[in-house]
Design an enzyme around this catalytic site. Structure first.
Site, mmCIF file in Angstrom:
data_model
loop_
_atom_site.group_PDB
_atom_site.id
_atom_site.type_symbol
_atom_site.label_atom_id
_atom_site.label_comp_id
_atom_site.label_asym_id
_atom_site.label_seq_id
_atom_site.Cartn_x
_atom_site.Cartn_y
_atom_site.Cartn_z
ATOM 1 N N ALA A 1 0.847 -1.188 0.000
ATOM 2 C CA ALA A 1 0.000 0.000 0.000
ATOM 3 C C ALA A 1 0.881 1.236 0.000
ATOM 4 O O ALA A 1 1.654 1.443 0.937
ATOM 5 C CB ALA A 1 -0.901 -0.005 1.236
ATOM 6 N N GLY B 1 5.011 5.290 -3.506
ATOM 7 C CA GLY B 1 5.947 6.405 -3.669
ATOM 8 C C GLY B 1 7.325 5.834 -3.971
ATOM 9 O O GLY B 1 7.448 4.698 -4.434
ATOM 10 N N VAL C 1 9.583 4.761 -1.964
ATOM 11 C CA VAL C 1 9.899 3.571 -1.174
ATOM 12 C C VAL C 1 9.147 2.352 -1.705
ATOM 13 O O VAL C 1 9.725 1.276 -1.887
ATOM 14 C CB VAL C 1 9.608 3.795 0.322
ATOM 15 C CG1 VAL C 1 9.778 2.495 1.097
ATOM 16 C CG2 VAL C 1 10.511 4.877 0.885
ATOM 17 N N LYS D 1 10.913 8.473 16.084
ATOM 18 C CA LYS D 1 11.897 7.385 16.056
ATOM 19 C C LYS D 1 12.449 7.123 17.452
ATOM 20 O O LYS D 1 12.618 5.974 17.874
ATOM 21 C CB LYS D 1 13.013 7.733 15.071
ATOM 22 C CG LYS D 1 12.491 7.787 13.621
ATOM 23 C CD LYS D 1 13.442 8.540 12.702
ATOM 24 C CE LYS D 1 12.988 8.497 11.252
ATOM 25 N NZ LYS D 1 13.776 9.418 10.394
#
Lengths: 427, 427
Positions: free
Chosen positions: A10, A13, A15, A204
């Site tokens: 899904a 782009g 990536v 992160k």
């Protein structure tokens, strides 16, 4: 060799296209390491017509990403949409509901909804790509260093910020100039706030801290400052004092609990983080008994992120699993978060003051009143009657005292601009 | 939580005692991450009376290590005896025969007998501790970077050599002086040959190369040179030219096959390996599509090695497995090893020549005859009639030409000592 693993992606782009390309380019090698073929069978994205530089022939197409979860041909869902809410969240929950494992690069989702997800019985969600791109830091922390008590983590987790700070340092340019150029070159988003205001780094860091300390994800407790306030002037002073300015994410176990903070910091040149430049990421892990472990590599981009996504798929194919955040949901400890005002450390302080007799005495009197002692002070040149920079480095000091002293200093008549404060980190 | 994992440890040196201590000190944390208790139930060592600083109360004792394999109370054997033959080898084969998994820190065993072991149906042998101690490099390569095609690996894998070279560099001392001091301080063995002649590094490199390139372990094909020939003089010249001298293990995919070589190398200061000093290890992995990944940490000692051994035990408890060398025994490719003479690279060359007219012309004529072109040359001071050092850095050159040229240069009447040759590595 068992039957293959069928993947639905899904989000197509850079990536997503990178994952497609990698699974094709290294198909034989990946099959040998995974023990089976890993094949993309379905994709979901908004624009079917867009040229992504990779063939979509033979792939099932879903306009609605959430429909991937219900596609019977899909064994595992790769979520590359992003964002903690909306479609990404819906898709992940639908996939888990359908009993399908999920691989995601979505740091916001894990940082904000990690606890909701780990609380689900049997949820299999992998997210190596969410932190530090191609550096296998989640695996290192959760498995490689699993025998260790983690003392602290400090890292450079945002390539955009590091690129900007590196160029400001190398070319002595100001923030706005480098940001505009980074935007023009595609290193920074049109709306760069997520990166430069430290939110991406905080996502992160919250994930790593949860794994490191075996506690719930506490994104809301992370102290976050970005790099908008960093000036070429202070980057110059940092260099003169033997430091580099980096945007760091830091999580540290203290006696009072866990500190999690994101802010620009001065790191000494001898630190493994000082020479990490450009879009690279790096993380320093202090652990007992292993000592200091440093990991470094590219933190973003199609290749590094696809490398991490496919590593998760290979783990899945091999049946390698770990509790999502290192320990099972119910085994987590509620280590308290320490508020920023309780932090202690050394500080770099720069004041623009009118160059006239008595000013330094006034400034140092304020610092004395708050119990702050100085390791060094420097002033460049003399310019009687004009504003000059006075730079001070403190010994270890409490954040609360520092904040209060700063407010007082700002009220001194000779102080011309809001003082600049940058924390110093040894790690 | 399932039943615990019962461990038998063979070899109670500093690492064995470290594993015992770590499993006790971090028992709760390890249980949470492993999903069960991991407990040492039996040990084997030669001297029962020796004080190891850790209690052996309640542990079953075996004088014969091989008997651990047959001990019904032992689920998994930890082999910390060392050596590619004898008891270590016997014990590992006996454990596998008994269907018990093995965790080992024994690089010699895996480097020399890795293929014999992987050929055994169902053999479960883990050896994270065998390479770079506390750095989880086996896991990173085999799992974290499993989607990548590895182009090359270069690393500092021997703490003793790196300690000696770092001190020679920092204090401008000669090799023999630093070695003697390292031995006195326990950083080098009484018989240091395994370390300083590069054999230990070659063992580790052979293991990494097998995993990186999915091929059999080819320890016999590794070109090995140690650091005995490194002089304080050349360390000084290296510094002057912007290099550091490190003992590197390098494995690289070339068109002709896989190069594996261990030798001292000059690395530029900008390399991530240049500033890795003392007993630290570091490894640079070049991979596609991830790019360059760098891992750094302590390579030896009780704590780092125990960290790796227990990480393997936790993987075992969690049921996480990978083919021992990354791909199944039968899926390996027989990538040919490239002999050292086929290597191409830049070289540092130092000659001690009589300072008299025409010498440089003679030297450069020899180089020209072998097609070797120079990037730079330097000579310090003048001392007519005496021996002076002439230092040259070549452009990319073939090893075969370089070796032949060196032999010719050594025969020139003006050349006073055997020429010193050190390869230059960019990685």
């Amino acid at each position: 060799m068992k039957d293959g693993l069928s993947v639905g992606i899904a989000g197509l782009g850079t990536v997503g296209a990178g994952v497609l390309r990698l699974l094709r380019d290294n198909a034989d090698l990946i099959a040998a390491r995974a023990g089976c073929r890993i094949t993309v069978v379905a994709v979901a994205a908004r624009d079917r017509a867009r040229d992504r530089g990779v063939s979509l022939d033979g792939l099932r197409w879903h306009d609605d990403a959430v429909a991937l979860a219900a596609d019977a041909a899909v064994d595992v869902v790769v979520e590359l949409i992003g964002g903690s809410d909306g479609t990404a969240h819906e898709l992940v929950m639908a996939a888990l509901e359908a009993g399908k494992p999920v691989v995601t690069a979505n740091k916001a989702l894990i940082a904000v909804r990690g606890d909701e997800i780990t609380a689900r019985e049997g949820a299999s969600v992998r997210f190596e790509a969410a932190v530090a791109g191609g550096i296998p830091v989640i695996k290192a922390l959760r498995e490689g260093l699993a025998a260790n008590r983690i003392g602290g983590i400090a890292g450079i987790f945002n390539g955009t910020c590091n690129y900007i700070l590196s160029r400001m340092q190398a070319e002595r340019l100001d923030f706005a100039t480098v940001l505009a150029d980074a935007q023009a070159q595609g290193y920074a988003e049109a709306d760069p706030s997520f990166d430069i205001d430290g939110i991406d780094t905080a996502h992160k860091l919250a994930i790593l801290a949860a794994i490191a300390f075996g506690r719930p994800v506490a994104f809301g407790s992370v102290h976050v400052e970005g790099i908008r306030g960093i000036s070429a002037l202070d980057i110059g002073f940092a260099a003169e004092l033997g430091y580099r300015i980096k945007l760091l994410g830091i999580a540290r176990a203290t006696e009072a609990g866990v500190e999690t903070r994101v802010h620009p910091a001065m790191v000494p040149l001898a630190s493994p983080l000082a020479r990490v430049d450009g879009v690279h990421n790096a993380v320093v892990i202090d652990a007992d008994p292993v000592g200091q472990v440093v990991l470094q590599g590219r933190g973003a981009g199609a290749g590094p992120t696809a490398s991490a996504v496919v590593a998760d798929l290979i783990d899945l194919a091999r049946g390698r699993a770990a509790p999502m955040l290192g320990v099972p949901h119910e085994a987590r400890v509620a280590a308290p978060s320490v508020p920023m005002w309780a932090h202690r450390g050394a500080y770099f302080l720069r004041l623009m003051v009118v160059d006239e007799p008595g000013v330094i005495a006034d400034v140092t009197a304020v610092l004395r009143d708050y119990g702050i002692s100085l390791e060094s002070m420097l002033q460049h040149g003399r310019s009687p009657g004009d504003a000059v920079a006075v730079v001070m480095v403190t010994h270890e000091t409490g954040e609360a005292a520092m904040t209060a002293a700063l407010a007082r200093l700002a009220t001194l008549p000779a102080v011309q601009e809001p003082p600049a404060l940058i924390r110093i980190e040894i790690a």
